[in-house]
Write an enzyme that holds these catalytic residues in place. Structure first.
Site, PDB file in Angstrom:
ATOM      1  N   GLY A 135       8.718   0.818   7.052  1.00  0.00           N
ATOM      2  CA  GLY A 135       9.219   0.515   6.498  1.00  0.00           C
ATOM      3  C   GLY A 135       7.822   0.035   5.235  1.00  0.00           C
ATOM      4  CG  LEU A 179      -2.085  -0.773   1.277  1.00  0.00           C
ATOM      5  CD1 LEU A 179      -2.844  -1.118   2.697  1.00  0.00           C
ATOM      6  CD2 LEU A 179      -3.251  -1.158   0.109  1.00  0.00           C
ATOM      7  CG  ASP A 238       7.699  12.941   9.330  1.00  0.00           C
ATOM      8  OD1 ASP A 238       7.617  14.003   8.503  1.00  0.00           O
ATOM      9  OD2 ASP A 238       8.135  12.096   8.400  1.00  0.00           O
ATOM     10  NE  ARG A 248      11.357   8.729   9.038  1.00  0.00           N
ATOM     11  CZ  ARG A 248      10.577   9.696   9.044  1.00  0.00           C
ATOM     12  NH1 ARG A 248      10.724  10.388   8.076  1.00  0.00           N
ATOM     13  NH2 ARG A 248       9.895  10.699  10.138  1.00  0.00           N
TER      14      ARG A 248
END
Length: 854
Positions: free
Chosen positions: A572, A566, A684, A570
């Protein structure tokens, strides 16, 4: 690129290549390196190997950031040649060995961040000679020994972060002379001894964290000198004695975390004067006395945890005045009396835990007014009466535990309407009747209904027909007994009447008056009770609700096939998992690492408890070998905000009208506000991390994953793995390398302006960003230039127009240059709720819901 290879003089001064997938840095072909580069940003890539020595030949560099890569080996001694370096960030790699002494030659350093590596040995004494340091972060390494006394030379130091190492000894007095310190974090080490009274000399300290050490003794009264202190975390120690009353005189205190100590004394009533207090945790101590009624004055309080103490008395109804309260934990005390109906005034309440006390009375129906309640635990008390039907109004409820009480009557059938309920327990009561079919099929563990003698249906083994026949026989026997008793009583009355009549006639003859006598009747009743126990086991694929196996998960993702990916982040790859029973989940396969399995489980269990309507909720995890670590989340079928905004730009914006944009902004704000009140930072925030469920309600993702993806145990609890994404990261986060709640607010402001205007932050030149552009349009009075095409239909005379302008102003407030001028996320939620245009859209992917369908 790094070194000039053309005939023209070099001109590039800033190079930002962070947050990509680069795997190597190609150096110059010759030994010479002619460059005027000042800033090199390579953070968050996949660059591996040793540190590139040729970088040390770029003598003009003032900032170098290689954080979040796969570098290994030692830091070369040649680093000392970079004499102009002001900021060196090498966090979250696999550097090892010792810090080279040559780094002392970088005399201009103001920021040194080596967090999350494998450095060992003692902290070098020579670091105290870099006197211009303002921020020193060595957290998440393998340092041992005590703090160097040379640190007293760092008179300009503002941030000292040494958390999660193996440091020991006591706090040196030299540390207490660093008068410019604003943040001191020594948590998760092995420090011991008393907290020195000279701590009061650090008058500028705002964050003081010593949690997870072995400090003992009493808290010094000199803590009362830290008038700028906002966060005090001394949890998980061996501290004892009563709290100094001076703590109540710290006007800016917002967080008090003193849980898991040996503190005693009355619950401090003085804390009632801390009007800005948002988090108070005194659980797992020896506090006694009563809960002060004056705690009702703490209108900003979000979390109040007093569990596992010796507190007695009544629950003060004044707590119903704490309008912002989201978590109220009073478990395992000696509280008595009724559960106050005033708690129903807590409209933001998410968790209410009153278990294992001595409460009595009935469960008040008013508790159903707490519409945001997600966890209701009142187990092991003495509550009586029936289960209120009104509990079905708690549409956000995920946990309902009423076990080990004296509740009677039937289980309300409308509880099956609480779609997000994931834990249900009514064992050890006096309930009767048939278990609602849908409820019994959702919670098929018999222990959830055990020890209710007259309860029947699935998943219990008792058939309702047998129970009905048994009850019918009981009623028939009771009827016979009543009829026989009535007939005997009637015969006795007749005999008595005849006897009295004969006696009356006898006395009449004697001229005496007759008296009639009456016999009182008595009634009896009976009650019964019981207790039960539950047990559970743990497969390697740990699910907090559903029971699925690793083999089923591998099959559902087609052995983690590329076609089922999908997204790629960072943290995974994220796979779509379609199970045979129709359930669909998102499976995040974390990058390969060596994080200790027990630590991984602990962190995953912690992250699984972070639940909110606007957050992606961890449903389970797999903690097998280091090269296969999985996290299980709800599947979000409608993609992310970045994709939605892109589609809107190609369709003249009509897929996103104003009400929908407002609800998205409000959902993001609520989720981020909950993280902040839980003492977490996202770090983030960007449109790619805003996902949508089947009803297009926003859910924040990718928070807290840095605790699970570091490659070594020393980095397991690293608080910061990056400083966000270019265009959304705040200016001070770029400079300090530290993400804070204020930097989150800045990122939210950028996302909000992008949502309202359709302008992406990276569309602008270096001299103009989205904030400056919006301000320029407002100053020129060109409001329509701000409108996304889908919002051009807004009427300037309508309330929606005013609501749009308010949203723009909120975005500008969030992006104020000074972090202290930015509002808190709770204030932002309040402002956005003030421009509400309609009711919230119901969510099918609420943290309390079942996985969304494919």
């Amino acid at each position: 690129m790094f070194c000039n290879v053309s005939v023209y003089p070099p001109s590039i001064k800033m190079l930002q290549l962070g947050f990509n997938a680069f795997t190597d840095v190609v150096g110059p072909e010759t030994g010479s390196c002619y460059s005027v580069l000042q800033v090199v940003d390579l953070q968050q890539n996949r660059i591996r190997g040793g540190f590139p020595l040729w970088l040390t030949r770029i003598s003009s560099l003032t900032m170098l950031d290689v954080s979040g890569n796969l570098f290994s080996g030692n830091i070369p001694a040649e680093i000392g040649k970079m004499s102009r370096l002001e900021e060196l960030r090498m966090a979250n790699n696999s550097f090892s060995g010792v810090i080279p002494v040559e780094i002392e030659q970088c005399s201009s350093l103001s920021v040194l961040n080596l967090e999350g590596n494998q450095f060992s040995g003692e902290i070098p004494v020579f670091l105290g000679d870099i006197r211009g340091l303002k921020s020193l972060t060595l957290a998440g390494n393998l340092f041992t020994g005590s703090l160097p006394g040379s640190f007293h030379n760092l008179s300009e130091l503002e941030t000292l972060n040494l958390r999660h190492n193996n440091l020991s000894g006591s706090l040196p007095e030299e540390l207490m002379g660093m008068s410019n310190l604003t943040t001191l974090d020594l948590s998760e080490n092995k420090f011991s001894g008393n907290i020195p009274a000279s701590i009061g000399n650090l008058s500028r300290l705002m964050v003081f964290n010593l949690s997870g050490n072995a400090f003992s003794g009493r808290l010094p009264a000199s803590l009362g000198n830290l008038l700028k202190l906002t966060t005090l975390d001394l949890s998980k120690q061996n501290l004892s004695g009563e709290l100094p009353f001076e703590l109540a005189g710290l006007p800016n205190l917002q967080v008090i975390a003193l849980q898991e100590n040996k503190l005693s004394g009355d619950v401090p009533e003085g804390f009632s004067s801390l009007m800005g207090l948002r988090y108070l945790n005194l659980s797992f101590n020896g506090f006694f006395g009563e809960i002060p009624a004056t705690f009702g004055f703490l209108h900003s309080l979000v979390v109040l945890s007093l569990s596992d103490n010796r507190i007695s008395g009544l629950i003060p109804p004044e707590l119903g005045n704490c309008s912002d309260l989201e978590v109220l934990e009073l478990r395992s005390n000696s509280l008595t009396g009724h559960m106050p109906a005033d708690l129903s005034h807590l409209s933001n309440l998410n968790v209410l835990d009153l278990g294992i006390n001595n409460l009595t009375g009935e469960l008040p129906e008013e508790v159903s007014k707490c519409s945001l309640l997600k966890s209701l635990l009142v187990d092991a008390n003495h509550l009586s009466g029936s289960i209120p039907d009104s509990l079905s109004n708690l549409s956000n409820l995920t946990v309902l535990d009423l076990s080990s009480n004296n509740l009677s009557g039937e289980i309300p059938a409308n509880l099956t309407g609480i779609s997000g309920l994931v834990y249900f327990n009514v064992s050890s009561n006096n309930l009767d009747g048939e278990i609602p079919v849908l409820l019994g099929s959702r919670f098929n563990d018999p222990s959830a209904f055990a020890n209710n003698q007259d309860l029947c249906g699935k998943p219990l083994g008792r058939k309702c027909e047998n129970i009905t026949d048994k009850n019918r026989r009981k009623r028939l026997i009771m009827l016979i007994v009543i009829v026989a008793s009535g007939a005997s009583l009637l015969a006795l009355c007749c005999c008595f009447y005849i006897f009295s009549l004969l006696r009356w006639r006898k006395k009449l003859k004697e001229g005496a008056a007759a008296e009639k006598k009456h016999s009182p009747a008595r009634a009896s009743s009976r009650t019964s009770g019981g207790r039960g126990s539950t047990d559970n086991g743990g497969p390697k694929l740990v699910m907090f609700n559903n029971k699925i196996t690793l083999a089923e998960t591998a099959e559902a993702t087609r052995q983690f096939d590329e076609e089922n990916v999908l997204s790629r982040t960072r943290y995974g790859l994220v796979f779509k998992a379609c199970y045979n029973d129709g359930m669909v989940l998102s499976i995040r396969r974390l990058p390969d690492g060596s994080l200790d399995e027990n630590i991984f489980r602990k962190e995953a269990e912690f992250l699984g408890k972070v639940k909110h309507r606007n957050l992606t909720v961890l449903r389970g995890y797999y903690a097998g070998s280091p090269d296969l670590r999985l996290l299980v989340f709800d599947y979000m079928p409608n993609g992310n905000l970045a994709t939605l905004l892109q589609e809107a730009s190609h369709q003249d914006g009509h897929v996103l009208n104003w009400p929908m944009r407002h609800l998205i902004a409000l959902g993001i704000a609520r989720g981020l506000s909950f993280l902040h009140t839980s003492n977490m930072v996202h770090g983030d925030l960007k449109p790619q991390n805003v996902l949508f469920d089947a009803d297009f309600e926003a859910h924040l993702s990718d928070f807290g994953l840095d605790r699970l993806t570091v490659p070594t145990p020393a980095e397991a609890s690293s608080s910061t793995t990056s400083v966000g994404t270019l265009g959304y990261v705040s200016p001070e986060a770029v400079l300090t390398g530290e993400t804070t709640k204020e930097s989150d607010v800045y990122s939210f402001g950028i996302v909000l302006l992008e949502l309202l205007t359709g302008k992406r932050p990276l569309m602008f030149t270096q001299d103009e960003d989205i904030v400056k552009w919006v301000k320029k349009q407002l100053q020129k009075g060109q409001i329509t230039e701000l409108l996304e095409p889908g919002l051009l239909e807004l009427d300037p005379e309508s309330s929606e127009w005013e609501e749009f302008l308010l949203g723009v102003k909120v975005g500008l407030l969030c992006t104020a240059p000074d972090p202290l001028d930015r509002p808190t996320m709770s204030d932002i939620v309040f402002m956005l709720e003030g421009c509400r245009v309609g009711p919230d859209i119901p969510s099918s992917a609420d943290p309390t819901s079942q996985p969304s369908p494919a």
